[in-house]
Design a protein around this motif. Sequence first.
Motif, PDB file in Angstrom:
ATOM      1  N   GLY A  98       0.776  -1.223   0.000  1.00  0.00           N
ATOM      2  CA  GLY A  98       0.000   0.000   0.000  1.00  0.00           C
ATOM      3  C   GLY A  98       0.806   1.270   0.000  1.00  0.00           C
ATOM      4  O   GLY A  98       0.397   2.284   0.543  1.00  0.00           O
ATOM      5  N   SER A  99       1.978   1.231  -0.583  1.00  0.00           N
ATOM      6  CA  SER A  99       2.685   2.490  -0.794  1.00  0.00           C
ATOM      7  C   SER A  99       3.351   2.406  -2.150  1.00  0.00           C
ATOM      8  O   SER A  99       3.848   1.364  -2.554  1.00  0.00           O
ATOM      9  CB  SER A  99       3.723   2.702   0.301  1.00  0.00           C
ATOM     10  OG  SER A  99       4.620   1.627   0.326  1.00  0.00           O
ATOM     11  N   ASP A 100       3.351   3.500  -2.870  1.00  0.00           N
ATOM     12  CA  ASP A 100       3.780   3.441  -4.252  1.00  0.00           C
ATOM     13  C   ASP A 100       5.058   4.244  -4.496  1.00  0.00           C
ATOM     14  O   ASP A 100       5.858   3.928  -5.359  1.00  0.00           O
ATOM     15  CB  ASP A 100       2.682   3.963  -5.143  1.00  0.00           C
ATOM     16  CG  ASP A 100       1.845   4.990  -4.419  1.00  0.00           C
ATOM     17  OD1 ASP A 100       0.657   5.072  -4.686  1.00  0.00           O
ATOM     18  OD2 ASP A 100       2.399   5.707  -3.560  1.00  0.00           O
TER      19      ASP A 100
ATOM     20  N   VAL B 146      -0.520   7.346 -12.159  1.00  0.00           N
ATOM     21  CA  VAL B 146       0.173   8.395 -12.899  1.00  0.00           C
ATOM     22  C   VAL B 146       1.190   9.067 -11.985  1.00  0.00           C
ATOM     23  O   VAL B 146       0.889   9.407 -10.843  1.00  0.00           O
ATOM     24  CB  VAL B 146      -0.818   9.453 -13.418  1.00  0.00           C
ATOM     25  CG1 VAL B 146      -0.074  10.630 -14.038  1.00  0.00           C
ATOM     26  CG2 VAL B 146      -1.759   8.835 -14.430  1.00  0.00           C
ATOM     27  N   LEU B 147       2.390   9.223 -12.516  1.00  0.00           N
ATOM     28  CA  LEU B 147       3.400   9.981 -11.795  1.00  0.00           C
ATOM     29  C   LEU B 147       3.245  11.450 -12.176  1.00  0.00           C
ATOM     30  O   LEU B 147       3.319  11.807 -13.351  1.00  0.00           O
ATOM     31  CB  LEU B 147       4.805   9.506 -12.173  1.00  0.00           C
ATOM     32  CG  LEU B 147       5.959  10.313 -11.590  1.00  0.00           C
ATOM     33  CD1 LEU B 147       6.107  10.060 -10.105  1.00  0.00           C
ATOM     34  CD2 LEU B 147       7.258   9.993 -12.303  1.00  0.00           C
ATOM     35  N   VAL B 148       2.980  12.271 -11.201  1.00  0.00           N
ATOM     36  CA  VAL B 148       2.815  13.695 -11.444  1.00  0.00           C
ATOM     37  C   VAL B 148       4.101  14.408 -11.055  1.00  0.00           C
ATOM     38  O   VAL B 148       4.588  14.240  -9.945  1.00  0.00           O
ATOM     39  CB  VAL B 148       1.647  14.259 -10.620  1.00  0.00           C
ATOM     40  CG1 VAL B 148       1.482  15.744 -10.881  1.00  0.00           C
ATOM     41  CG2 VAL B 148       0.373  13.506 -10.931  1.00  0.00           C
ATOM     42  N   VAL B 149       4.654  15.163 -11.985  1.00  0.00           N
ATOM     43  CA  VAL B 149       5.888  15.881 -11.711  1.00  0.00           C
ATOM     44  C   VAL B 149       5.647  17.366 -11.898  1.00  0.00           C
ATOM     45  O   VAL B 149       5.071  17.795 -12.898  1.00  0.00           O
ATOM     46  CB  VAL B 149       7.022  15.435 -12.655  1.00  0.00           C
ATOM     47  CG1 VAL B 149       8.313  16.135 -12.284  1.00  0.00           C
ATOM     48  CG2 VAL B 149       7.194  13.939 -12.607  1.00  0.00           C
ATOM     49  N   LEU B 150       6.091  18.112 -10.923  1.00  0.00           N
ATOM     50  CA  LEU B 150       5.899  19.552 -10.960  1.00  0.00           C
ATOM     51  C   LEU B 150       7.265  20.223 -10.863  1.00  0.00           C
ATOM     52  O   LEU B 150       8.000  19.993  -9.909  1.00  0.00           O
ATOM     53  CB  LEU B 150       5.011  19.961  -9.779  1.00  0.00           C
ATOM     54  CG  LEU B 150       4.627  21.430  -9.654  1.00  0.00           C
ATOM     55  CD1 LEU B 150       3.837  21.874 -10.875  1.00  0.00           C
ATOM     56  CD2 LEU B 150       3.794  21.630  -8.402  1.00  0.00           C
ATOM     57  N   GLN B 159       7.478  15.419  -6.991  1.00  0.00           N
ATOM     58  CA  GLN B 159       6.902  14.290  -7.706  1.00  0.00           C
ATOM     59  C   GLN B 159       5.991  13.505  -6.786  1.00  0.00           C
ATOM     60  O   GLN B 159       6.140  13.546  -5.565  1.00  0.00           O
ATOM     61  CB  GLN B 159       8.020  13.373  -8.165  1.00  0.00           C
ATOM     62  CG  GLN B 159       8.779  12.850  -6.957  1.00  0.00           C
ATOM     63  CD  GLN B 159       9.981  12.037  -7.326  1.00  0.00           C
ATOM     64  OE1 GLN B 159      11.097  12.528  -7.343  1.00  0.00           O
ATOM     65  NE2 GLN B 159       9.724  10.773  -7.619  1.00  0.00           N
ATOM     66  N   ARG B 160       5.088  12.788  -7.379  1.00  0.00           N
ATOM     67  CA  ARG B 160       4.178  11.988  -6.569  1.00  0.00           C
ATOM     68  C   ARG B 160       3.391  11.060  -7.476  1.00  0.00           C
ATOM     69  O   ARG B 160       3.029  11.436  -8.588  1.00  0.00           O
ATOM     70  CB  ARG B 160       3.222  12.917  -5.836  1.00  0.00           C
ATOM     71  CG  ARG B 160       2.378  12.227  -4.810  1.00  0.00           C
ATOM     72  CD  ARG B 160       1.324  13.174  -4.291  1.00  0.00           C
ATOM     73  NE  ARG B 160       0.438  12.471  -3.399  1.00  0.00           N
ATOM     74  CZ  ARG B 160       0.687  12.260  -2.114  1.00  0.00           C
ATOM     75  NH1 ARG B 160       1.769  12.747  -1.581  1.00  0.00           N
ATOM     76  NH2 ARG B 160      -0.164  11.585  -1.378  1.00  0.00           N
ATOM     77  N   VAL B 161       3.145   9.876  -6.988  1.00  0.00           N
ATOM     78  CA  VAL B 161       2.336   8.942  -7.756  1.00  0.00           C
ATOM     79  C   VAL B 161       0.903   9.018  -7.254  1.00  0.00           C
ATOM     80  O   VAL B 161       0.668   8.989  -6.047  1.00  0.00           O
ATOM     81  CB  VAL B 161       2.857   7.504  -7.599  1.00  0.00           C
ATOM     82  CG1 VAL B 161       1.975   6.551  -8.370  1.00  0.00           C
ATOM     83  CG2 VAL B 161       4.285   7.407  -8.075  1.00  0.00           C
ATOM     84  N   ILE B 162      -0.050   9.149  -8.166  1.00  0.00           N
ATOM     85  CA  ILE B 162      -1.447   9.173  -7.736  1.00  0.00           C
ATOM     86  C   ILE B 162      -2.271   8.175  -8.546  1.00  0.00           C
ATOM     87  O   ILE B 162      -1.867   7.746  -9.629  1.00  0.00           O
ATOM     88  CB  ILE B 162      -2.067  10.575  -7.892  1.00  0.00           C
ATOM     89  CG1 ILE B 162      -2.078  10.968  -9.365  1.00  0.00           C
ATOM     90  CG2 ILE B 162      -1.335  11.601  -7.072  1.00  0.00           C
ATOM     91  CD1 ILE B 162      -3.037  12.072  -9.649  1.00  0.00           C
ATOM     92  N   GLU B 219      -1.982  19.944  -6.395  1.00  0.00           N
ATOM     93  CA  GLU B 219      -2.189  20.775  -5.220  1.00  0.00           C
ATOM     94  C   GLU B 219      -1.345  20.265  -4.046  1.00  0.00           C
ATOM     95  O   GLU B 219      -0.693  21.039  -3.344  1.00  0.00           O
ATOM     96  CB  GLU B 219      -3.673  20.741  -4.844  1.00  0.00           C
ATOM     97  CG  GLU B 219      -3.997  21.440  -3.559  1.00  0.00           C
ATOM     98  CD  GLU B 219      -4.807  22.699  -3.812  1.00  0.00           C
ATOM     99  OE1 GLU B 219      -5.625  22.672  -4.742  1.00  0.00           O
ATOM    100  OE2 GLU B 219      -4.588  23.694  -3.098  1.00  0.00           O
ATOM    101  N   LEU B 220      -1.369  18.969  -3.882  1.00  0.00           N
ATOM    102  CA  LEU B 220      -0.569  18.370  -2.818  1.00  0.00           C
ATOM    103  C   LEU B 220       0.910  18.690  -3.020  1.00  0.00           C
ATOM    104  O   LEU B 220       1.619  19.076  -2.080  1.00  0.00           O
ATOM    105  CB  LEU B 220      -0.749  16.856  -2.817  1.00  0.00           C
ATOM    106  CG  LEU B 220      -1.948  16.341  -2.028  1.00  0.00           C
ATOM    107  CD1 LEU B 220      -2.126  14.853  -2.236  1.00  0.00           C
ATOM    108  CD2 LEU B 220      -1.758  16.656  -0.542  1.00  0.00           C
ATOM    109  N   LEU B 221       1.348  18.537  -4.240  1.00  0.00           N
ATOM    110  CA  LEU B 221       2.755  18.797  -4.525  1.00  0.00           C
ATOM    111  C   LEU B 221       3.106  20.245  -4.209  1.00  0.00           C
ATOM    112  O   LEU B 221       4.132  20.544  -3.617  1.00  0.00           O
ATOM    113  CB  LEU B 221       3.058  18.525  -6.003  1.00  0.00           C
ATOM    114  CG  LEU B 221       3.112  17.065  -6.413  1.00  0.00           C
ATOM    115  CD1 LEU B 221       3.515  16.945  -7.871  1.00  0.00           C
ATOM    116  CD2 LEU B 221       4.102  16.325  -5.545  1.00  0.00           C
TER     117      LEU B 221
END
Lengths: 337, 337
Positions: A98-100, B146-150, B159-162, B219-221
């Motif tokens: 549960g962590s990516d 999806v990996l979101v990169v800002l 970066q963050r995976v959502i 937004e989180l990023l």
Amino acid sequence: MSEPRKLEVLRAIVEDYVHSREPVGSKALVERHHLGVSSATIRNDMAALEEEGLITAPHTSAGRIPTDKGYRLFVDQISAVKPLSQAERRAIQSLLEGSDDLDDVLERTVRLLSQLTNQVAVVQYPHLSRALIRHIEFVLLAPRKVLVVLIADSGKVEQRVIDVGQDLGDDALAGLRTRFLGSLAGTPLGQLGQSLPAVVSAVSPGHRQAAQALAQGLELLAHSSREDRMVMAGTANLARSNVDFPLSIGPVLEALEEQVVMLRLLSEMAQDHHGVAVSIGRENPYDGLAEASVVATGYGPDSAAKVGILGPTRMDYPTTMAAVRAVARYLSRILGP
Amino acid sequence: MSEPRKLEVLRAIVEDYVHSREPVGSKALVERHHLGVSSATIRNDMAALEEEGLITAPHTSAGRIPTDKGYRLFVDQISAVKPLSQAERRAIQSLLEGSDDLDDVLERTVRLLSQLTNQVAVVQYPHLSRALIRHIEFVLLAPRKVLVVLIADSGKVEQRVIDVGQDLGDDALAGLRTRFLGSLAGTPLGQLGQSLPAVVSAVSPGHRQAAQALAQGLELLAHSSREDRMVMAGTANLARSNVDFPLSIGPVLEALEEQVVMLRLLSEMAQDHHGVAVSIGRENPYDGLAEASVVATGYGPDSAAKVGILGPTRMDYPTTMAAVRAVARYLSRILGP
DNA sequence: TGTTAGCACTTTGGCATGTCGAGTGCTAAC
DNA sequence: GTTAGCACTCGACATGCCAAAGTGCTAACA
């Protein structure tokens, strides 16, 4: 004097000492373990073990404690692998699922491992050589400064600011990006080095210098960047067992902070036994760790990156080794394809 | 009994105690400082100071040591700011110049600060709210992941995976990226929240859900991601001064590892004096830090992010405060526009 | 009223001393 | 090869003692 019993005595000494943190004498030994012989016999065995440098007496009339060499023999030949408890297995599984995010996984891993072993846990960032290039981005920060971003399909992102050595416009940079990305998308990071020269030489001479710099930056990102780093947790465990570090935990903390030291140590450790590498006391190349032991193993593809723990020489090796190995396996599975 | 002299006595006690780590008596005081009165007089003053709870005696016939309250008064009213030595200034300047990567800068900063003060140094990741959005990238890792990169213009990358909640093709994702980037490029991170709804509502209903998820990820990023993190160095200094933590440094290490604790502490500290905030001993909300003090200050835009040190209550406040302030200034300058 | 000198009292820390117990090494017997 | 017994050693702990440091108080002083 029978050889097998001597080993049995060594085992008993190690186990009792690890458990009680006090030198163990012949009498206590025959009481706690049913060895079938008297304390005098044990004394003879102990004298022999001391002769061989496997145990030592802090002073004339105290019990014996294992030497580094004694621990080594114990780890190599005597100890049996202790399976983890069911609860521990569940803990590992539930905590690591549960962590990516890679950072997140590693963070959880060290916390878990440090709690499981009551030691300091460390994990090295995994190598990326098999990951494929997904995207490349160049961002112009200042006339000559470019932020190079490399995104791999495994979700890892690397970044670095480089000096391109010549003034570049946004358009020119965008052109370079298209060219690099077109040629390199899908390339494994490990082969980036071979593919780069062709890309650079195809660039018009006017931007050759910049392209060269960018290529270098990419190469750096692909290779050396992250695997030089590590995550750590559980340093407070060092303080709790401060009985075990008579002098001070200062040198140990220093070693841990000098990540270079730890990383070299981890990578140099040969994976000898049960798939887990152990480095005991003065075997460690770094002086500050003369009273510490490291238990580590590889994980992920090629087992190239390491995960392990650091604790006092006087530690419960079988249990610790089992925990490290189990965590490494789960980690490999999660990061694996 | 003169008020000014009483303060002078308190100052002398604090300084001597910090220097010698031993309770300071009336006689030693008149010898080391030329107070112009006899030890008997000082004794009267000390009795008064003890009455007020500013100093205390470990036992009947020992000298006095400052209480938390005594340190507080000292920091607030008595201490003079000690300018850094020329060598120290040079060290700061040379060490912090010539690095471009944010991680690198922060890393160097904590190392420097911990060496300068011989304490544990911490620095919080800076807030990004004023930075402008430079680039947005979406990378499809799995059907829904999806990996979101800002990327911000200041060279920061988040970066963050959502999980986007619906299956998306590469093309659809590219379309979304273009739309997001077109509307948001150049927006300050701090205003991202206001701009996002418009972008999402302009997306065709078929991809609305994914767009919503992506917007949330951005937004989180933009907001919470990095400023929850901190970098730390110099934990080995804790062990060296283990005389100062009589019980054990364990609780302190725990506090440091629980980054949440430290970050809350840092952000709650009011910046009172000389632009530097000090939290002394039991003033700290966290029990493990009952014998520790934190000296911190803000840096960067709005002084929103914090940099500071943690050490034993018995520390050289004036020098430490000067070092923290100086480092924060250089840091602001380097990160500044 | 504030300051000083003097003195009795308290407490700590270092030091010497004595005792106890755990544990060893050795020898002689089995 | 094993065991019992015994002398010996050493650290841990308690005791007693003394010197040093420091205080609080009282009485004298400016």
